[in-house]
Write a protein that holds these residues in place. Structure first.
Motif, PDB file in Angstrom:
ATOM      1  N   GLN A   1     149.735 102.257  -6.583  1.00 41.94           N
ATOM      2  CA  GLN A   1     149.093 103.656  -6.234  1.00 41.94           C
ATOM      3  C   GLN A   1     148.670 104.171  -8.089  1.00 41.94           C
ATOM      4  OE1 GLN A   1     151.762 105.681  -3.781  1.00 41.94           O
ATOM      5  NE2 GLN A   1     152.403 104.781  -3.259  1.00 41.94           N
ATOM      6  N   MET A   2     149.659 104.006  -8.521  1.00 44.61           N
ATOM      7  CA  MET A   2     148.924 105.003 -10.240  1.00 44.61           C
ATOM      8  C   MET A   2     148.016 104.043 -11.399  1.00 44.61           C
ATOM      9  SD  MET A   2     150.512 107.994  -9.404  1.00 44.61           S
ATOM     10  CE  MET A   2     150.303 108.386 -11.369  1.00 44.61           C
ATOM     11  N   MET A   3     148.553 102.841 -10.751  1.00 41.35           N
ATOM     12  CA  MET A   3     147.297 101.922 -11.285  1.00 41.35           C
ATOM     13  C   MET A   3     146.008 101.891 -10.542  1.00 41.35           C
ATOM     14  SD  MET A   3     148.271 100.067 -14.312  1.00 41.35           S
ATOM     15  CE  MET A   3     146.845  99.765 -14.259  1.00 41.35           C
ATOM     16  N   ALA A   4     145.944 102.307  -9.671  1.00 42.30           N
ATOM     17  CA  ALA A   4     144.610 102.220  -8.930  1.00 42.30           C
ATOM     18  C   ALA A   4     143.964 103.816  -9.157  1.00 42.30           C
ATOM     19  CB  ALA A   4     144.504 102.537  -7.586  1.00 42.30           C
ATOM     20  N   LYS A   5     144.805 104.913  -9.064  1.00 40.96           N
ATOM     21  CA  LYS A   5     143.927 106.045  -9.985  1.00 40.96           C
ATOM     22  C   LYS A   5     143.700 105.731 -10.833  1.00 40.96           C
ATOM     23  CE  LYS A   5     146.008 111.028 -11.116  1.00 40.96           C
ATOM     24  NZ  LYS A   5     144.196 110.785 -11.270  1.00 40.96           N
ATOM     25  N   LEU A   6     145.075 105.167 -12.305  1.00 43.03           N
ATOM     26  CA  LEU A   6     144.211 105.183 -13.504  1.00 43.03           C
ATOM     27  C   LEU A   6     142.875 104.246 -13.778  1.00 43.03           C
ATOM     28  CD1 LEU A   6     145.101 105.201 -16.887  1.00 43.03           C
ATOM     29  CD2 LEU A   6     146.304 103.158 -16.543  1.00 43.03           C
ATOM     30  N   THR A   7     142.530 103.274 -13.020  1.00 36.21           N
ATOM     31  CA  THR A   7     141.660 102.600 -12.441  1.00 36.21           C
ATOM     32  C   THR A   7     140.404 103.285 -12.313  1.00 36.21           C
ATOM     33  OG1 THR A   7     142.230 100.353 -12.055  1.00 36.21           O
ATOM     34  CG2 THR A   7     140.627 100.050 -11.318  1.00 36.21           C
ATOM     35  N   GLN A   8     140.737 103.987 -11.081  1.00 31.53           N
ATOM     36  CA  GLN A   8     138.978 104.917 -11.061  1.00 31.53           C
ATOM     37  C   GLN A   8     139.135 106.143 -11.734  1.00 31.53           C
ATOM     38  OE1 GLN A   8     140.786 107.844  -7.287  1.00 31.53           O
ATOM     39  NE2 GLN A   8     138.469 108.299  -7.217  1.00 31.53           N
ATOM     40  N   ASP A   9     140.709 106.786 -12.576  1.00 24.11           N
ATOM     41  CA  ASP A   9     139.818 107.589 -13.514  1.00 24.11           C
ATOM     42  C   ASP A   9     139.080 107.009 -14.857  1.00 24.11           C
ATOM     43  OD1 ASP A   9     141.014 109.630 -12.428  1.00 24.11           O
ATOM     44  OD2 ASP A   9     142.806 109.617 -12.955  1.00 24.11           O
ATOM     45  N   ARG A  10     139.763 105.659 -14.749  1.00 23.44           N
ATOM     46  CA  ARG A  10     138.914 104.993 -16.265  1.00 23.44           C
ATOM     47  C   ARG A  10     137.741 104.980 -16.108  1.00 23.44           C
ATOM     48  NH1 ARG A  10     143.477 100.634 -17.624  1.00 23.44           N
ATOM     49  NH2 ARG A  10     144.881 100.984 -19.165  1.00 23.44           N
ATOM     50  N   ARG A  11     137.356 104.890 -14.857  1.00 22.31           N
ATOM     51  CA  ARG A  11     135.703 104.729 -14.303  1.00 22.31           C
ATOM     52  C   ARG A  11     134.778 105.579 -14.556  1.00 22.31           C
ATOM     53  NH1 ARG A  11     137.146 101.689  -9.501  1.00 22.31           N
ATOM     54  NH2 ARG A  11     137.387  99.460 -10.050  1.00 22.31           N
TER      55      ARG A  11
END
Length: 231
Positions: free
Chosen positions: A34-44
């Motif tokens: 879940q946190m990796m998915a959030k991090l990926t979105q935030d990086r975008r």
């Protein structure tokens, strides 16, 4: 807004996932995923911003959203590879939250965690460049706070491999901070502080001749000499 119960659950899941015996962090509870998915979105979101100042502003908004997860991983203390934690270590440093960044760096170094490959530096070099370098540039206005942070950087990088040019920034930052604490007319303990500042700055020059403090060394040496002759 996240409720206290949700925050507690995030911390508990992160601690449990971190402590899973040899398991990938994503296995238990899915919190790492879940946190990796959030991090990926935030990086975008960050990637779409051109302005460095605006990127820093967004990171400052984002880092509080990861705190419960980070607290859970730290309490689990298992040392699993964790790109969320290593990335957030860097983001905290980027936004000037140096104390929290160093807390995360302590975990990273104790467990020998790799940084994301795109950073192209090890943790010690990053701390020297970005924390000591920022403090040398005046990022922390309170001298006592600056010195505590620099002492923690020194502890964390002790025995770690890093380029001499990066390590020079630590001695430069310590020297500058001591020089500012010593003041214009050092006497007594302040005179010893000025002498210690000279030693730190000379060490910085030894490590990197272009570190940029030769004039400050000359000024400090005059202050020390004048204090000695008038004492």
């Amino acid at each position: 807004m996240t409720s206290p119960a949700q925050r507690h659950r995030t911390r508990a899941l992160a601690a449990k996932a971190s402590a899973a015996d040899g398991a990938a962090p994503a296995v238990v509870g899915g919190i790492f995923g879940q946190m990796m998915a959030k991090l990926t979105q935030d990086r975008r979101r960050l990637h779409d911003i051109k302005s460095v100042e605006r990127k820093i502003g967004l990171k400052r908004e984002l880092v509080p959203e990861y705190q419960d997860y980070l607290d859970g991983v730290l309490s689990g203390n298992a040392g699993q590879p964790d790109e969320v934690l290593t990335t957030l270590m860097v983001w905290h440093i980027d936004v000037g939250a140096f104390a929290r960044g160093l807390e995360l760096a302590d975990y990273v170094l104790r467990h020998g965690l790799p940084l994301p490959e795109r950073l192209k530096r090890n943790t010690a070099t990053l701390l020297l460049d970005e924390v000591a370098g920022a403090i040398a540039g005046g990022a922390v206005l309170k001298h006592d706070e600056a010195m505590l942070l620099l002492q923690e950087v020194a502890r964390l990088v002790d025995g770690q491999d890093a380029p001499d040019q990066a390590r020079a920034k630590l001695h430069l930052a310590i020297g500058k901070t001591l020089a500012e604490q010593a003041g214009d007319e050092p006497r007594g303990p302040l005179l010893e502080m000025a002498r210690a500042a000279v030693a730190q700055l000379r060490r910085a020059v030894d490590l990197h001749s272009s570190v940029g403090c030769k004039k400050l060394i000359e000024q400090l040496e005059r202050k020390v000499k004048n204090a000695g002759s008038s004492g």
